[in-house]
Design a protein around this motif. Structure first.
Motif, PDB file in Angstrom:
ATOM      1  N   ASP A 146       0.827  -1.211   0.000  1.00 13.26           N
ATOM      2  CA  ASP A 146       0.000   0.000   0.000  1.00 13.26           C
ATOM      3  C   ASP A 146       0.861   1.260   0.000  1.00 13.26           C
ATOM      4  OD1 ASP A 146      -2.335  -1.460  -0.037  1.00 13.26           O
ATOM      5  OD2 ASP A 146      -2.594  -1.431   2.146  1.00 13.26           O
ATOM      6  N   THR A 147       1.932   1.247   0.782  1.00 16.80           N
ATOM      7  CA  THR A 147       2.842   2.394   0.797  1.00 16.80           C
ATOM      8  C   THR A 147       3.489   2.587  -0.556  1.00 16.80           C
ATOM      9  OG1 THR A 147       3.324   2.163   3.160  1.00 16.80           O
ATOM     10  CG2 THR A 147       4.958   3.324   1.819  1.00 16.80           C
ATOM     11  N   LYS A 166       2.277   1.758  -3.483  1.00 21.04           N
ATOM     12  CA  LYS A 166       1.265   2.306  -4.394  1.00 21.04           C
ATOM     13  C   LYS A 166       1.098   3.811  -4.173  1.00 21.04           C
ATOM     14  CE  LYS A 166      -1.520  -1.910  -4.910  1.00 21.04           C
ATOM     15  NZ  LYS A 166      -2.838  -2.546  -4.627  1.00 21.04           N
ATOM     16  N   GLU A 167       1.154   4.233  -2.913  1.00 17.68           N
ATOM     17  CA  GLU A 167       1.061   5.665  -2.619  1.00 17.68           C
ATOM     18  C   GLU A 167       2.274   6.408  -3.153  1.00 17.68           C
ATOM     19  OE1 GLU A 167       0.615   5.991   1.568  1.00 17.68           O
ATOM     20  OE2 GLU A 167      -1.421   5.121   1.606  1.00 17.68           O
ATOM     21  N   GLN A 168       3.440   5.799  -3.030  1.00 20.42           N
ATOM     22  CA  GLN A 168       4.673   6.441  -3.510  1.00 20.42           C
ATOM     23  C   GLN A 168       4.647   6.676  -5.020  1.00 20.42           C
ATOM     24  OE1 GLN A 168       7.509   3.602  -1.920  1.00 20.42           O
ATOM     25  NE2 GLN A 168       8.187   5.061  -0.363  1.00 20.42           N
ATOM     26  N   ASP A 181       1.897   6.994  -6.691  1.00 18.37           N
ATOM     27  CA  ASP A 181       0.645   7.706  -7.001  1.00 18.37           C
ATOM     28  C   ASP A 181      -0.150   6.927  -8.049  1.00 18.37           C
ATOM     29  OD1 ASP A 181      -1.297   9.648  -6.917  1.00 18.37           O
ATOM     30  OD2 ASP A 181      -0.258  11.017  -8.281  1.00 18.37           O
TER      31      ASP A 181
END
Length: 224
Positions: A212-213, A215-217, A219
């Motif tokens: 999840d992190t 995927k956030e990185q 964007d």
């Protein structure tokens, strides 16, 4: 191994005396003229064998060190990135160019990725596979970045690898357009290059920070 031999794409063989080289072949596609040249050079310099590799290269093995400069001169080809901490040759299936089962143009997309990233220095070796349909003939689920063609675009897999501790890649996108897939892959490579530890594969990096992190990185949602 000597730095100059690495730059020549030369790999010391089991006999500790001779070397193998692998000219770069985009998408593993060759012309009859290229095949003739490789055969002529191998014969001229008494190579022990010509080996088709699993990475869609043609290796010439059993060459003498003193012949390497002339071998590359006669080949008039660039070395393939077969070793080192960099992006290796992109493995590409026939896709819609040749295969009746192809859903996406893996040859065009894979060739473009090869031109953009082949040899790029990264924290560890980095392999890319581009398959034109879910049969995944380019082993996309076992690559650091894997693309699989679907009816509505590209499925993107990240973090796969083989080796002693194999890892199946995480599927992070289902239907990405060809236009956006290049931007997304660039972002994935950028995040990996800027954040991974030395010799850390991208799959290991994802396991360390969490999917999840990651995927956030990158964007991810902005590309879907």
């Amino acid at each position: 191994m000597k730095t100059d031999l690495l730059e020549k794409g030369a790999i010391l063989q089991r006999d500790k005396e001779t070397y193998g080289i692998a000219p770069h072949l985009t998408a593993g596609i060759v012309t009859p003229d290229i095949l003739r040249t490789i055969a002529d050079v191998a014969e001229k310099y008494n190579a022990a064998a010509i080996k088709v590799t699993g990475a869609q290269r043609i290796a010439i093995v059993g060459l003498k060190e003193e012949d390497l400069d002339n071998v590359w001169k006669d080949l008039d080809m660039d070395p393939g990135a077969a070793i080192g901490l960099c992006v290796r040759s992109v493995k590409i299936c026939p896709g819609t160019t040749f295969c009746k089962r192809g859903l996406q143009d893996s040859v065009a997309v894979g060739s473009k990725l090869d031109s953009l990233y082949h040899g790029k220095k990264l924290p560890n070796k980095f392999k890319i596979g581009v398959s034109g349909c879910p049969n995944s003939c380019a082993d996309s689920a076992f690559k650091d970045i894997g693309l699989i063609g679907g009816g509505k675009g590209w499925m993107l897999y990240v973090g796969g690898k083989g080796g002693a501790k194999p890892r199946i890649a995480d599927k992070i996108a289902l239907s990405v357009s060809e236009e956006k897939i290049y931007e997304l892959i660039e972002k994935v490579i950028q995040v990996y290059n800027e954040n991974a530890g030395t010799r850390e594969r991208i799959g290991d990096y994802i396991d360390r920070v969490g999917l999840d992190t990651f995927k956030e990185q990158i964007d991810l949602n902005s590309y879907l």
